[in-house]
Every structure is written in structure tokens, then in C-alpha cells.
Design a protein around this motif. Structure first.
Motif, PDB file in Angstrom:
ATOM      1  N   SER A 123      -9.543   6.717  -1.228  1.00  0.00           N
ATOM      2  CA  SER A 123      -8.676   7.735  -0.634  1.00  0.00           C
ATOM      3  C   SER A 123      -8.574   7.613   0.880  1.00  0.00           C
ATOM      4  O   SER A 123      -7.793   8.331   1.510  1.00  0.00           O
ATOM      5  CB  SER A 123      -9.182   9.132  -1.001  1.00  0.00           C
ATOM      6  N   MET A 136       5.592   6.553   0.078  1.00  0.00           N
ATOM      7  CA  MET A 136       4.144   6.514  -0.093  1.00  0.00           C
ATOM      8  C   MET A 136       3.554   7.863   0.289  1.00  0.00           C
ATOM      9  O   MET A 136       3.786   8.354   1.403  1.00  0.00           O
ATOM     10  CB  MET A 136       3.540   5.423   0.794  1.00  0.00           C
ATOM     11  N   GLU A 137       2.784   8.449  -0.635  1.00  0.00           N
ATOM     12  CA  GLU A 137       2.151   9.740  -0.385  1.00  0.00           C
ATOM     13  C   GLU A 137       0.727   9.714  -0.929  1.00  0.00           C
ATOM     14  O   GLU A 137       0.386   8.911  -1.790  1.00  0.00           O
ATOM     15  CB  GLU A 137       2.930  10.865  -1.066  1.00  0.00           C
ATOM     16  N   GLY A 138      -0.093  10.651  -0.405  1.00  0.00           N
ATOM     17  CA  GLY A 138      -1.435  10.839  -0.938  1.00  0.00           C
ATOM     18  C   GLY A 138      -2.509  10.475   0.052  1.00  0.00           C
ATOM     19  O   GLY A 138      -2.287  10.340   1.261  1.00  0.00           O
ATOM     20  N   GLY A 139      -3.722  10.323  -0.468  1.00  0.00           N
ATOM     21  CA  GLY A 139      -4.855   9.933   0.337  1.00  0.00           C
ATOM     22  C   GLY A 139      -5.490  11.079   1.091  1.00  0.00           C
ATOM     23  O   GLY A 139      -4.994  12.208   1.120  1.00  0.00           O
ATOM     24  N   TRP A 150      -3.085   8.362  -4.835  1.00  0.00           N
ATOM     25  CA  TRP A 150      -1.895   7.879  -4.134  1.00  0.00           C
ATOM     26  C   TRP A 150      -0.705   7.880  -5.097  1.00  0.00           C
ATOM     27  O   TRP A 150      -0.895   7.839  -6.325  1.00  0.00           O
ATOM     28  CB  TRP A 150      -2.080   6.450  -3.614  1.00  0.00           C
ATOM     29  N   ASN A 174       6.083   5.623   4.803  1.00  0.00           N
ATOM     30  CA  ASN A 174       4.662   5.910   4.669  1.00  0.00           C
ATOM     31  C   ASN A 174       4.382   7.305   5.228  1.00  0.00           C
ATOM     32  O   ASN A 174       4.346   7.499   6.441  1.00  0.00           O
ATOM     33  CB  ASN A 174       3.848   4.855   5.423  1.00  0.00           C
ATOM     34  N   THR A 199       1.535   8.850   4.740  1.00  0.00           N
ATOM     35  CA  THR A 199       0.083   8.997   4.637  1.00  0.00           C
ATOM     36  C   THR A 199      -0.566   8.750   5.995  1.00  0.00           C
ATOM     37  O   THR A 199       0.092   8.339   6.947  1.00  0.00           O
ATOM     38  CB  THR A 199      -0.508   8.016   3.600  1.00  0.00           C
ATOM     39  N   HIS A 240      -0.559   0.636   4.955  1.00  0.00           N
ATOM     40  CA  HIS A 240      -0.494   0.041   3.619  1.00  0.00           C
ATOM     41  C   HIS A 240       0.209  -1.312   3.703  1.00  0.00           C
ATOM     42  O   HIS A 240       1.230  -1.446   4.387  1.00  0.00           O
ATOM     43  CB  HIS A 240       0.250   0.958   2.656  1.00  0.00           C
ATOM     44  N   HIS A 267      -6.316   1.078  -3.029  1.00  0.00           N
ATOM     45  CA  HIS A 267      -5.122   1.923  -3.066  1.00  0.00           C
ATOM     46  C   HIS A 267      -4.275   1.591  -4.294  1.00  0.00           C
ATOM     47  O   HIS A 267      -3.730   2.488  -4.947  1.00  0.00           O
ATOM     48  CB  HIS A 267      -4.284   1.732  -1.798  1.00  0.00           C
ATOM     49  N   MET A 301      -1.174   3.293  -6.110  1.00  0.00           N
ATOM     50  CA  MET A 301      -0.066   2.658  -5.402  1.00  0.00           C
ATOM     51  C   MET A 301       0.360   1.357  -6.083  1.00  0.00           C
ATOM     52  O   MET A 301       0.186   0.255  -5.552  1.00  0.00           O
ATOM     53  CB  MET A 301      -0.457   2.376  -3.957  1.00  0.00           C
TER      54      MET A 301
END
Length: 476
Positions: A199, A343-346, A373, A401, A403, A407, A464, A469
Motif C-alpha cells: 500500500s 490510478m487510485e488507492g494506496g 489499488w 495518477n 495516488t 507507478h 502494486h 493495479m
């Protein structure tokens, strides 16, 4: 962007604890008996002298496995045939990273092939169409198997001579850069499923090796011009590389030539490659360095280039460009198929919800299932394609991105052109197969979807990838 590296020049393990054209195959017959590429448990001297050897998993073509795996070298247009023999306790598969390859040979388990069980084999048979610097690695549980050592260089030589020509280098070195998380006994820290690492920035190590060795010396002759083929095989480490005491010019990225340009630093995300020409100083006692910024703006020498031997007639001539590929179709942006990758999350950002395995779940429940992710609101989206493109169609892909971490986004089976003019880590007009997208950045790329099949697209911070991802696109 800031990248942290808990590492010192020597004594890194002290303290008793680990630091936290056409791609169709030619009509030539297949080889009756492919050469062997064996995946085996082995050992390697990763830590400096005085520490024990490290148990690893590695590749072998003859005898014991080595880290990195044996260099495979062919000429552009040659066929590669390898029989993978799996002597590991897990299933595995081999991905030939960056090669515009037949889909069935891509090694992206389970999308393009079933994983190869322990004790079983799989025959890879494909043509390497493009010269350049590539690599091969596990693509089944890659976050663990690559971290254990399953990676090696794949060099595709130019069709026409370059080495030894006016303005070119007289020799070359392949330098495989890797990042290992070792404990005080130089054994791998076996927390490959760490959700905390997944994460955040991924599994960041405390020992960097060059060709499997910590802090090697790589002698140059005074005045010598050398081509370095740099490959970042780390599962998560972003590597800003500079060349202390050496004049350096970039000549290729991810295998594709670029017009030679002077560089002070080359930024290599996981899976990215760079070909750099260096000129050694003329003084007999001079020493150059391969330097890594550990994330604090400083520099750690990860390899030395001491001058040794008889001087050469140095040259200040411009560096000779590499021969052009000549077979990569140019994107037509008059009316492209426009696609997006969000890209989302973490950690430090997260998301309110995402879809996983057909269910819409909140962040906490996703994390309980190992998913932190998402691409376009879908975690580990392997049930349906991210998009479909007819063969020959230009695709314009906008990657955003949202996040807190960088990445490295890899497209299988294709190279793409960088269209953004303000990207932090990428340069407009360069051709790549893996692009580094910084936090809160949008990177636009374009490519011609000319290679039919189902192709993976994923983050090459492999933790990831494992935790959400990843997805795929279909070229009909």
C-alpha cells in the motif's frame, strides 16, 4: 518525486535487523529440441564480502542458477527458443519484457498461458523483431519470484554494425541493477505478502547490486568509450542513476533509439532500461562512478569505474546514433481511439470503493482481501478488458495518477510514444514500453494497436500489481 532508500555505502546490514512492421513468425521450422532455461533454487553472494551467501531463486542454462539470470543474446529478427523447466516449489512462467512478441509466447500467466507447475515444462518459441536492451522475468507471483531473483537480461543486437563504427563505442557492458531486502544474516526477508509495503511504495530493499554483486569495480581503459545497457529489475525501487566523473550520453530507452543527448541523471523506474554511452577520463589513475540517489538528493556509489590498462585514443566526437528500428508504426492522432487509465488507492489517499471479483466493496473490505489499488475503479481487473481496439487502430491513452506514489505502467506487446510535454519523469516524443507516472500527474501516450491478442497492462511495482493495479486490453 521523493524515493527513499534506507542504505549506506558499506555495512548496510549492521545492527542485527533488516531495514524496514509485422510481428508474424517467419515460416522457418521450430527447433526440434529447444535450449533449456531452468528455474531453480540457488544461492548468490549479494551482500558484501564477509556476509553469508543468500538463498535465491534463479535461472540457469547450464549448471547452477545465477543472479542475474544468464544473458540471452540474439540478433534482431532471430528466433528465440527456450524450454522452461520448473524446478521450483511454485508454479512459474517467463515474460519476455519489452519484446513485441506473439501473444501466446508472452508468458503473462494466467492471461496468455497457464502457469507451469513444479516439475513441468513449457516451450517458448518467438522472433525478437527489434534490437535493444530487454529482460526476462517471472510473471507468476512476480512480486515474490522476481524479489527472489528470477530475472535476467535479454539483448537483441542491431541488424547493422554499430560497435566499432566512427563515433560509436568500442565495447559494451550489460548492467543489471537490483534491490534486495536482506536481514542481518544476508537472507531474504520473506514478507512478500506485506500489505503495508504493497500500500506504500512497494518492497524497498537495503542492498543494491550490479550484476548480482554489491559495489563492484568495473574497469575502463583510459579514454575508452563504452556502451552501458542499464536494466532496473527491482520490484519497486525507482533508481535515479548518475555517472560521477564520466561524460554520458543517452542513446536508447526501453530498447528504442533516441537521438543522442547529454545526461547527468537517468531515472529508471522498475522494468525500465536505458542505453548510455560513457567516455572514460584520459588520466591513468582516474575513477568514475555509477551513482544512485537514495531518495535524499545524495549519491551512493553502487559501482566503480577505475581506469586500468593501456590508454586508448579518446574521442570528443559526437556519439553515433543507433540504427533506427524502421518497423514501428507511427500513431495517427488525427482521430485516435481515446482511452483513460485512472490510478487510485494506496496509503495516504485510498478510495471510497472499488469493484473486485464482481463486487463493489469499500476500502477496508478490499484491504482485507489484499486489494489496495484500482485501475478505473476496478481492483485486479482480469474479468473483462479495459478496452478493445481493432488491429491497426491508433490508441491515445491518458494515464492519471491520483495516488501518493509513483507507478511504472507497462503495456505488454507494444511500445508507445510519450505525448505529454510536461511529464516529470518522461520526455515528449520518446518511445517506451514502461512509463513512470508521478503522484498527481497525468501522462499521455499513443501507440498503434498492431499486435493481436489479449495484452496485460499493469504497474511494475510488482506489489502494486498484485494488490490491484492490473488489467488487460484486447487487440482484435
Amino acid at each position: 518525486m521523493t524515493f527513499s532508500l534506507p542504505m549506506t555505502r558499506r555495512g548496510v546490514l549492521a545492527g542485527g535487523a533488516a531495514l524496514a512492421a509485422s510481428l508474424t513468425r517467419p515460416a522457418t521450422a521450430r527447433a526440434a529440441t529447444p535450449s533449456i532455461l531452468r528455474a531453480v533454487p540457488s544461492t548468490a553472494q549479494l551482500a558484501p564480502d564477509g556476509y553469508p551467501a543468500t538463498p535465491v531463486w534463479s535461472y540457469a542454462t547450464d549448471g547452477a542458477g545465477i543472479v542475474p539470470g544468464p544473458e540471452l543474446r540474439v540478433k534482431a529478427g532471430d528466433r528465440i527458443t527456450r524450454r522452461l523447466v520448473n524446478d521450483l516449489p511454485q508454479s512459474t512462467a517467463v515474460h519476455w519484457h519489452g519484446i513485441r512478441i506473439d501473444n501466446a509466447m508472452d508468458g503473462a500467466a494466467p492471461l496468455t498461458q497457464a502457469p507451469v507447475p513444479p516439475g513441468k515444462t513449457f516451450d517458448y518459441d518467438f522472433v525478437a523483431p527489434d534490437p535493444g536492451t530487454y529482460w526476462y522475468h517471472s510473471h507468476d507471483r512476480g512480486y515474490e519470484q522476481v524479489a527472489r531473483g528470477l530475472a535476467g537480461p535479454l539483448i537483441v543486437e542491431d541488424r547493422t554494425p554499430w560497435l566499432g563504427e566512427d563515433g560509436a563505442a568500442t565495447r559494451e557492458m550489460t548492467l543489471v541493477l537490483d534491490d534486495w531486502l536482506l536481514n542481518a544474516d544476508a537472507a531474504l526477508v520473506e514478507n512478500f505478502d506485506s500489505l503495508h509495503a504493497a500500500s506504500h511504495a512497494g518492497r524497498l530493499g537495503n542492498t543494491v547490486t550490479v550484476n548480482g554483486t554489491a559495489y563492484p569495480d568495473l574497469p575502463l581503459r583510459p579514454g575508452e568509450r563504452v556502451r552501458l545497457r542499464l536494466i532496473n529489475t527491482a520490484t519497486a525501487r525507482v533508481m535515479p542513476i548518475s555517472f560521477g566523473g564520466l561524460r554520458a550520453r543517452l542513446i536508447a530507452l526501453d530498447g528504442h533509439p533516441v537521438a543522442p543527448r547529454a545526461v547527468d541523471t537517468v531515472l529508471l523506474g522498475p522494468a525500465q532500461r536505458a542505453d548510455v554511452v560513457i567516455d572514460a577520463a584520459s588520466a591513468q589513475d582516474a575513477r568514475g562512478s555509477l551513482l544512485l540517489d537514495p531518495g535524499n538528493g545524495g549519491a551512493v556509489e553502487v559501482a566503480g569505474f577505475p581506469n586500468q590498462g593501456d590508454p586508448m585514443a579518446g574521442t570528443q566526437d559526437d556519439v553515433r546514433p543507433l540504427p533506427a528500428w524502421g518497423n514501428l508504426p507511427t500513431p495517427d492522432l488525427a482521430d485516435p481511439q481515446r482511452e483513460t487509465l485512472l490510478m487510485e488507492g494506496g496509503a495516504m489517499r485510498g478510495f471510497s470503493e472499488a469493484t473486485y471479483d464482481g463486487e463493489t466493496l469499500g476500502f477496508r473490505e478490499l484491504a482485507s482481501r489484499g486489494m489496495v489499488w484500482a485501475f478505473n475503479g476496478i481492483a485486479h481487473g482480469m474479468d473483462a478488458p479495459m478496452f478493445r481496439a481493432p488491429r491497426g487502430r491508433t490508441v491515445h491513452l491518458s494515464m492519471t495518477n491520483r495516488t501518493a506514489f509513483a507507478h511504472a505502467i507497462h503495456l505488454h506487446g507494444h511500445h508507445f510514444r510519450i505525448e505529454s510535454k510536461t511529464a516529470t519523469a518522461e520526455t515528449h516524443g520518446d518511445i517506451r514500453d514502461t512509463a513512470l507516472v508521478g503522484p498527481d500527474e497525468t501522462l499521455e501516450v499513443a501507440f498503434v494497436a498492431d499486435n493481436p491478442g489479449r495484452w496485460m497492462i499493469h504497474c511494475h511495482m510488482l506489489e502494486h500489481q498484485q494488490s490491484g493495479m492490473m488489467g488487460w486490453f484486447d487487440v482484435a
